[in-house]
Design an enzyme around this catalytic site. Structure first.
Site, PDB file in Angstrom:
ATOM      1  N   CYS A  75      47.436 -28.942  63.264  1.00  6.89           N
ATOM      2  CA  CYS A  75      46.356 -28.811  63.416  1.00  6.89           C
ATOM      3  C   CYS A  75      45.980 -29.696  64.278  1.00  6.89           C
ATOM      4  CB  CYS A  75      45.863 -28.486  61.807  1.00  6.89           C
ATOM      5  SG  CYS A  75      44.141 -28.561  62.071  1.00  6.89           S
ATOM      6  N   CYS A 219      41.057 -23.442  67.920  1.00  8.82           N
ATOM      7  CA  CYS A 219      42.270 -23.599  66.860  1.00  8.82           C
ATOM      8  C   CYS A 219      43.030 -24.314  67.721  1.00  8.82           C
ATOM      9  CB  CYS A 219      43.214 -22.421  67.080  1.00  8.82           C
ATOM     10  SG  CYS A 219      45.238 -22.789  66.330  1.00  8.82           S
TER      11      CYS A 219
END
Length: 276
Positions: A75, A219
């Site tokens: 992430c 993202c």
């Protein structure tokens, strides 16, 4: 259990960050879902847990859990928020911090303004390592959805991504196509699905439907995957601004086996306590 947490976000990609360095904390899948619930919990795309490292060449270990409780391998926006958290909480004053993410090491770099740049490692294109069921690596792969075939770049940036080029990102039914691609048998561990509109060789627009979270405002690994795919197609430069619904991210990649880097905003929203 009373849990202390910090709510943070990177371009709208929001997180609950938990400090397990100063006090050991164990949370299970049900508790993660409770934390991430936007009606009855704190609400977030991912829960991030910062722990002491298991290896001597790392400063901290960092674990990622999706809103549905499942673990995530990478992430980028979360890593940058972890870096901001580490500095704000005075866990380290280093200008370069090494995070242990699974079995990998990833660097965070800080500048004088306090912005955080995160290393996401070198992209992986070998299908078996993504994992993706294909005979060989290709710049684009055909994916069959009902009676339609779409072309996608498939790459791992610590987690699997499929990137589709679209002409009009606002008109693209992301919420329909995303789950269809995620359900394909060729992605045995699921996949994050990115939809990229190229505006110039240094500017793109992107929407991402993430596994375990649905469409998010940003993202980081998806932005990196999209730029990597655009560079492989010969459409993008080595440094690109990615406009996502929550803001702007900067991705740089020198091609080959070099690491991809992500920079952008990382903000603390509030701190609080939650009974689990």
């Amino acid at each position: 259990m009373k849990l202390h947490f910090t709510k943070m976000h990177g371009a709208g990609n929001d997180f609950v960050v938990i400090d397990a360095v100063r006090a050991a904390i164990k949370i299970n899948e049900d508790q993660i879902r409770k934390i991430a619930d936007r009606q009855t919990g704190v609400g977030c795309d991912q829960v991030l847990l910062i722990e002491p490292p298991k290896r001597p060449d790392a400063d901290f270990e960092y674990r990622i859990f999706n809103a549905d409780g499942s673990p995530a391998g990478q992430c980028g926006n979360g890593a940058r928020c972890v870096g901001r958290f580490i500095h704000e909480q005075r866990l380290s004053a280093k200008s370069i911090i090494t995070l242990q993410v699974g079995s990998d090491l990833r660097r965070l770099e800080f500048d004088e303004t306090g912005s955080v740049k995160a290393e996401l490692g070198a992209p992986i294109f070998a299908p078996a390592q993504i994992p993706f069921a294909a005979d060989e690596d290709a710049t684009e792969h055909a994916l069959t959805l009902a009676n339609v075939t779409v072309m996608a770049g498939v790459v791992s940036v610590g987690n699997p991504h499929a990137v589709l080029l679209v002409d009009d990102i606002a008109a693209t039914p992301v919420e329909k196509i995303g789950p269809m691609i995620q359900s394909l048998d060729v992605f045995p561990e699921g996949v994050n699905v990115g939809f990229m509109q190229v505006e110039s060789n240094t500017q793109v627009k992107l929407r991402v439907f993430e596994r375990g979270a649905g469409e998010t405002l940003a993202c980081g690994s998806g932005a990196c995957a999209a730029v990597i795919h655009g560079i492989r197609l010969g459409q993008l430069a080595n440094k690109v601004t990615v406009s996502v619904p929550g803001g702007k991210l900067e991705v740089s990649w020198d091609n080959g086996v070099s690491s991809v880097w992500l920079s952008g905003p990382a903000e603390t929203v509030f701190e609080g306590k939650l009974n689990l």
